[in-house]
Design a protein around this motif. Structure first.
Motif, PDB file in Angstrom:
ATOM      1  N   ARG A 182      -4.603 -12.548   5.178  1.00 45.93           N
ATOM      2  CA  ARG A 182      -4.941 -12.161   6.542  1.00 45.93           C
ATOM      3  C   ARG A 182      -6.108 -12.994   7.067  1.00 45.93           C
ATOM      4  NH1 ARG A 182      -4.099  -7.909  10.022  1.00 45.93           N
ATOM      5  NH2 ARG A 182      -6.063  -7.158  10.861  1.00 45.93           N
ATOM      6  N   THR A 183      -7.157 -13.089   6.241  1.00 47.76           N
ATOM      7  CA  THR A 183      -8.323 -13.863   6.645  1.00 47.76           C
ATOM      8  C   THR A 183      -7.940 -15.308   6.932  1.00 47.76           C
ATOM      9  OG1 THR A 183      -9.451 -12.578   4.967  1.00 47.76           O
ATOM     10  CG2 THR A 183     -10.712 -14.321   5.987  1.00 47.76           C
ATOM     11  N   TYR A 203      -0.834  -6.039 -19.475  1.00 49.25           N
ATOM     12  CA  TYR A 203      -2.024  -6.184 -18.644  1.00 49.25           C
ATOM     13  C   TYR A 203      -1.804  -7.195 -17.528  1.00 49.25           C
ATOM     14  CZ  TYR A 203      -6.601  -4.177 -18.540  1.00 49.25           C
ATOM     15  OH  TYR A 203      -7.655  -3.383 -18.223  1.00 49.25           O
ATOM     16  N   ASP A 251      -9.260 -19.454  -7.835  1.00 47.45           N
ATOM     17  CA  ASP A 251     -10.668 -19.095  -8.061  1.00 47.45           C
ATOM     18  C   ASP A 251     -10.764 -17.704  -8.665  1.00 47.45           C
ATOM     19  OD1 ASP A 251     -11.512 -21.404  -6.983  1.00 47.45           O
ATOM     20  OD2 ASP A 251     -12.204 -20.575  -5.074  1.00 47.45           O
ATOM     21  N   ALA A 310     -14.130 -13.219 -17.174  1.00 46.43           N
ATOM     22  CA  ALA A 310     -14.731 -11.903 -17.376  1.00 46.43           C
ATOM     23  C   ALA A 310     -14.023 -11.165 -18.512  1.00 46.43           C
ATOM     24  CB  ALA A 310     -14.665 -11.087 -16.094  1.00 46.43           C
ATOM     25  N   MET A 311     -12.693 -11.294 -18.553  1.00 43.33           N
ATOM     26  CA  MET A 311     -11.944 -10.577 -19.579  1.00 43.33           C
ATOM     27  C   MET A 311     -12.230 -11.147 -20.957  1.00 43.33           C
ATOM     28  SD  MET A 311      -8.401  -9.980 -17.543  1.00 43.33           S
ATOM     29  CE  MET A 311      -7.527  -9.098 -18.812  1.00 43.33           C
ATOM     30  N   GLU A 328      -9.711 -17.550 -12.237  1.00 42.99           N
ATOM     31  CA  GLU A 328     -10.698 -18.109 -13.162  1.00 42.99           C
ATOM     32  C   GLU A 328     -11.787 -17.078 -13.454  1.00 42.99           C
ATOM     33  OE1 GLU A 328     -12.225 -21.939 -12.088  1.00 42.99           O
ATOM     34  OE2 GLU A 328     -13.909 -21.730 -13.462  1.00 42.99           O
ATOM     35  N   VAL A 329     -12.279 -16.427 -12.397  1.00 46.94           N
ATOM     36  CA  VAL A 329     -13.352 -15.451 -12.592  1.00 46.94           C
ATOM     37  C   VAL A 329     -12.888 -14.301 -13.475  1.00 46.94           C
ATOM     38  CG1 VAL A 329     -14.830 -13.772 -11.449  1.00 46.94           C
ATOM     39  CG2 VAL A 329     -14.508 -16.015 -10.430  1.00 46.94           C
ATOM     40  N   ILE A 330     -11.721 -13.760 -13.167  1.00 46.75           N
ATOM     41  CA  ILE A 330     -11.286 -12.576 -13.905  1.00 46.75           C
ATOM     42  C   ILE A 330     -10.939 -12.942 -15.345  1.00 46.75           C
ATOM     43  CG2 ILE A 330      -8.825 -12.615 -13.278  1.00 46.75           C
ATOM     44  CD1 ILE A 330     -10.837  -9.443 -13.325  1.00 46.75           C
ATOM     45  N   ARG A 332      -2.214  -5.183  -9.155  1.00 46.06           N
ATOM     46  CA  ARG A 332      -3.476  -4.758  -8.577  1.00 46.06           C
ATOM     47  C   ARG A 332      -4.029  -5.781  -7.597  1.00 46.06           C
ATOM     48  NH1 ARG A 332      -7.835  -3.649 -12.604  1.00 46.06           N
ATOM     49  NH2 ARG A 332      -6.023  -2.839 -13.682  1.00 46.06           N
ATOM     50  N   TYR A 333      -3.743  -7.063  -7.845  1.00 42.97           N
ATOM     51  CA  TYR A 333      -4.326  -8.077  -6.973  1.00 42.97           C
ATOM     52  C   TYR A 333      -3.545  -8.281  -5.687  1.00 42.97           C
ATOM     53  CZ  TYR A 333      -8.115  -9.164  -9.949  1.00 42.97           C
ATOM     54  OH  TYR A 333      -9.280  -9.065 -10.640  1.00 42.97           O
ATOM     55  N   GLU A 379       0.830  -1.196   0.000  1.00 49.13           N
ATOM     56  CA  GLU A 379       0.000   0.000   0.000  1.00 49.13           C
ATOM     57  C   GLU A 379       0.868   1.249   0.000  1.00 49.13           C
ATOM     58  OE1 GLU A 379      -2.848  -0.297   3.135  1.00 49.13           O
ATOM     59  OE2 GLU A 379      -3.715  -2.070   2.196  1.00 49.13           O
ATOM     60  N   ASP A 424      -6.819 -11.759   1.620  1.00 41.89           N
ATOM     61  CA  ASP A 424      -7.086 -13.193   1.734  1.00 41.89           C
ATOM     62  C   ASP A 424      -6.123 -13.828   2.725  1.00 41.89           C
ATOM     63  OD1 ASP A 424      -9.152 -13.299   0.045  1.00 41.89           O
ATOM     64  OD2 ASP A 424      -8.123 -14.325  -1.605  1.00 41.89           O
ATOM     65  N   SER A 443      -4.056   2.705 -13.543  1.00 42.44           N
ATOM     66  CA  SER A 443      -4.784   2.479 -14.798  1.00 42.44           C
ATOM     67  C   SER A 443      -3.902   2.760 -15.990  1.00 42.44           C
ATOM     68  CB  SER A 443      -5.980   3.416 -14.908  1.00 42.44           C
ATOM     69  OG  SER A 443      -6.811   3.286 -13.820  1.00 42.44           O
ATOM     70  N   SER A 467      -7.687 -20.137  -3.282  1.00 38.19           N
ATOM     71  CA  SER A 467      -8.604 -19.015  -3.446  1.00 38.19           C
ATOM     72  C   SER A 467      -8.098 -18.074  -4.533  1.00 38.19           C
ATOM     73  CB  SER A 467      -8.846 -18.296  -2.121  1.00 38.19           C
ATOM     74  OG  SER A 467      -7.660 -17.757  -1.635  1.00 38.19           O
TER      75      SER A 467
END
Lengths: 570, 276
Positions: B175-176, B158, B214, B222-223, B217-219, B165-166, B4, B173, B141, B211
């Motif tokens: 931390r959790t 990209y 997962d 989506a892309m 896969e989603v991103i 970015r992730y 950060e 994640d 960006s 995780s």
């Protein structure tokens, strides 16, 4: 009838990694401008059907196709995923996961960027679309700052910018709080009406989608279409029950009261329902059912006193919260996305340290105890089982907490086996976890907490992503645990769950407790429902419309009766 | 958290207004120059400019303090290591030996060695402000767009920017997961023996990988559903067009680069020797 736009003909699909086909002999035609809802339990193949329509099958998930699927009269397997994406825009279930840009404008523009649209023209198009989704003042906002509903709008904008004919929504309600979910359904409806798009919604929360009219509902079970008809017809049949899909609660109540549901009653929405013919029966059922006894008070097991907390200095996520939970209670914590529900759970378990205030377990103060110390008293089950599972075998996973505590081996074996029996996992004890379904994995995580013998268990969204059958299984299991004396706290968005299983609800808004009373009272209090982004239960509306003087009591009686009936389920 | 601290810092300064690609080009030229030369005069000159630009950017020192301290510690270690492994490096480079005092065996302190290590340190100080500035003044960006502009394939560009970015998400994640595991008695703190800690860390990494898969896969779905990878090229919504100030900046830094290379090499040695 208008032009057919999607046509499945004798369509069968088998994933490469699987033996049996997931979709079997599908015949389905969807016409231009139609709004179709596809429902089905987990594993029924409804998501696979969606993937066939948007091209992820077979282009991202490979497998064998027989039969034909045409979109706009073009055979999809001869196209590629990019050409299909010009016809079909997909909104995935998790808005956070599908954002690619960092700001609203950038995310909406993503598809244009890939089409090599010049920057100036791209900016103009983005502005046009943002007006349509009512986000034109937020183009520069970071996606993290948006509310759940706004995020949904942006993901819709991102697919609409392509001017697609078909909009496909894959479980749009999954991660939204009830009120936001309602707005999302309204937004989808408005867009469909205004732009005359073909809309396909995949969901298992039937009652929530039927909030706005739908032309057809298609029910899928075991990879086959078991029903394809109007909502009114569907609700008058027994298909839902046999496919393990939850009927709208008011329909269920009417059935219990012995009313014959017919399409003429217009049962697809509580407001269109012709209640007059049923009124008497509903009243008679109400009179005949038993009054519910109030629950006895016991001694407090967990309490918070004036607790405040903020993740950063000067910021407060939890503001001066006090409550007390009695031994043996089941309590739900509800409220808007981001109201502080999960933070509260983390404070109780010691994942975060309170800034001010005290936490008690029985009479003993535990404010400064470590996570490890508290874990033996208070267990927490995370929403995502993948965040908890770290071993390959079920037995190892469940025994992990005991092994690290240095419990003797013989005792570990005994305790793990006992726990596995309680959780119905004993037959699988030597299985690898990867062979389990999502619901079973969830049970493994509960077992791994239970084995430490805590007196209180906190569950974060225990039924998220579960269909009705698994939902009932998990909740009945938790109820069973509760009867063994374990106090249960649940953080949830699911109004049904709250109503059916948790007699008491704590409502949180902006880090403060705004109500702490019976779940039924919460869900029938219009003002409270508005304030905390909840949703009134249709049972209450039904009771009002049937002219029952004590609608709250009606809801109470329905819940008790319904649970008895479902217990007899095979 | 460290990452950060390395995120974009919003300010209105001439440096922020430059296009990301310009900053990337300048950064690359700058660090090549600093890497090639050992000429103290050139390094001092570059250092002064670096500091001036840093000041121009209005980025406060404390915003980057964490990373800076981290680099300084690394620099210190580097200096110690150089001395330990080759205490006579300076002598062999500059050809003279002005001994200040003896320690033991071949370990003595010479002016030449000190001067040599001073040069090494100076190199760091030339590059650090440029590197930090590129990272904290380029909007994320625009990051991928800048990489793409200097010729990196947009898919790779990209991938890099998505990975960056992730990092915060994966930290969350982590931390959790680590909290959930601590509740089950898996201790990562100093109370535990080193070997057990390593073993315990593994039990957090497995769920973290699952995780993250997962998420990927989603991103990626989506892309793909929104046409990523369809064409050989793509345009960028948030790329900043090149303006006059960009051309001037690039021109000036190319001149500086060429000058510093000429000054460095004109006498046949990369070192400036004050001992002759």
């Amino acid at each position: 009838m208008s032009r057919p736009i999607i046509r499945f003909k004798d369509f069968t699909f088998k994933y490469r990694s699987q033996k049996e086909p997931t979709l079997k002999n599908i015949n389905l035609t969807i016409h231009e401008g139609e709004k179709v809802l596809i429902v089905g339990p987990s594993g029924s193949g409804k998501s696979t059907l969606a993937h066939c329509i948007n091209g992820l099958v077979p282009f991202a998930y490979e497998g064998d196709i027989t039969g034909s699927l045409t979109i706009n009269n073009e055979e999809t397997k001869e196209l590629d995923i990019f050409s299909i994406s010009k016809y079909v825009g997909t909104v995935l279930q998790d808005p956070d996961g599908q954002f690619i840009g960092l700001s609203v404008g950038e995310d909406i523009a993503f598809s244009l960027e890939n089409d090599c649209v010049e920057q100036q023209e791209m900016k103009e198009q983005v502005v046009d679309i943002s007006k349509l989704i009512d986000m034109e003042n937020k183009l520069h906002a970071s996606l993290h700052e948006l509310s759940g509903g706004q995020k949904q709008r942006v993901s819709l904008g991102g697919v609409m910018v392509d001017d697609v004919d078909i909009l496909l929504f894959d479980e749009p309600l999954a991660n939204l709080d009830p009120a936001t979910g309602k707005h999302a359904i309204e937004l989808i409806h408005d867009i469909q009406q205004q732009m005359n798009k073909t809309v396909i919604i995949i969901e298992h929360r039937l009652e929530d989608v039927l909030h706005c009219p739908v032309d057809r509902v298609i029910v899928i079970n075991d990879g086959e279409i078991v029903s394809d008809t109007t909502p009114d017809e569907l609700l008058s049949s027994t298909v839902l029950e046999s496919s393990n899909i939850r009927e709208p609660l008011y329909v269920k109540a009417l059935k219990y009261a012995g009313c014959q549901i017919t399409p003429e009653l217009r049962p697809s929405h509580i407001d269109t329902l012709k209640i007059d013919q049923c009124k008497e029966k509903v009243l008679a059922w109400y009179e005949s059912s038993e009054q519910q006894k109030p629950i006895k008070k016991t001694a407090p097991i967990l309490s918070m006193e004036n607790v405040s907390f903020g993740y950063r200095d000067g910021e407060s996520t939890i503001k001066n919260v006090s409550f007390s939970i009695d031994q043996g209670e089941i309590v739900s914590i509800v409220g808007k996305n981001g109201a502080g529900k999960s933070t509260l759970a983390k404070l109780i378990c010691g994942f975060e340290k309170v800034d001010t205030g005290k936490i008690y377990y029985h009479d003993q103060e535990i404010t400064n105890d470590t996570i490890h110390d508290r874990a033996e008293k208070i267990g927490i089950v995370m929403q995502n089982p993948n965040h908890m599972i770290s071993k390959h075998m079920i037995f190892d996973e469940v025994s992990l907490g005991l092994v690290t505590r240095g419990v003797p081996e013989a005792e570990i074996k005994q305790r793990v086996e006992d726990t596995l029996k309680i959780c119905g996992l004993y037959p699988f004890r030597n299985w690898p976890i990867s062979a389990l379904s999502f619901g079973q994995k969830k049970r493994v995580t509960i077992a791994s907490i239970l084995v430490l013998e805590p007196e209180v268990i906190i569950l974060d969204e225990p039924t998220a992503g579960q269909d009705f059958k698994h939902y009932t299984e998990i909740m009945e299991f938790l109820l069973e645990l509760n009867k063994r004396g374990i106090t249960i706290l649940m953080v949830t968005h699911d109004m049904h769950l709250m109503l059916e299983y948790t007699p008491r609800a704590i409502v949180i808004a902006d880090g403060q407790i705004i109500a702490d009373r019976s779940a039924v009272e919460v869900l029938t209090d219009h003002e409270l429902v508005e304030q905390a982004n909840l949703k009134e239960t249709s049972l209450f509306t039904l009771a009002l419309r049937a002219g029952i003087d004590e609608p709250i009591e009606f809801v109470n009686r329905f819940i008790a009766y319904d649970r008895e009936v479902r217990k007899i389920w095979p | 958290m460290a990452v950060e601290m390395l995120s974009y810092i919003e300010k209105n300064s001439p440096v922020h207004r430059l296009s990301g690609a310009t900053k990337l080009i300048v950064f690359l030229l700058w660090s090549s120059a600093a890497m090639l030369t050992y000429d103290t005069r050139v390094l001092l000159f570059l250092f002064v400019i670096s500091i001036t630009i840093f000041w121009l950017s209005k980025v406060a020192l404390r915003d980057v303090a964490f990373v800076l301290i981290f680099i300084l510690i690394f620099l210190l270690l580097n200096n110690i290591a150089i001395y330990l492994f080759s205490p006579q490096e300076g002598v062999s480079i500059y050809g003279t030996s002005h001994v200040l005092f003896e320690i033991a065996g071949r370990y003595n302190v010479t002016l030449e060695q000190l001067f040599y290590q001073f040069n090494i340190t100076l190199k760091y100080f030339v590059v650090i402000p440029a590197a930090l500035l590129f990272i904290v003044t380029t909007h994320p960006s625009e990051f991928a767009a800048s990489l793409n502009r200097i010729g990196v394939s947009y898919k790779i560009a990209y991938a890099v920017s998505l990975a960056l970015r992730y990092i915060p998400d994966i930290q969350r994640d982590f931390r959790t997961i680590s909290q959930a595991q601590q509740a089950r008695g898996i201790d990562l703190s100093r109370n535990e023996k080193f070997f057990t800690r390593i073993k315990n860390a593994i039990s957090i990494i497995l769920p973290l990988i699952l995780s993250s898969l997962d998420r990927i896969e989603v991103i990626s779905n989506a892309m793909e559903l929104r046409g990523f990878g369809k064409k050989k090229k793509r345009t960028w919504y948030s790329a900043k067009p090149f303006r006059r100030s960009d051309y001037i900046t690039i021109f000036v830094s190319v001149i500086i680069f060429i000058l510093s290379v000429i000054i460095t090499f004109y006498d046949g040695s990369r070192f400036y020797n004050p001992f002759l």
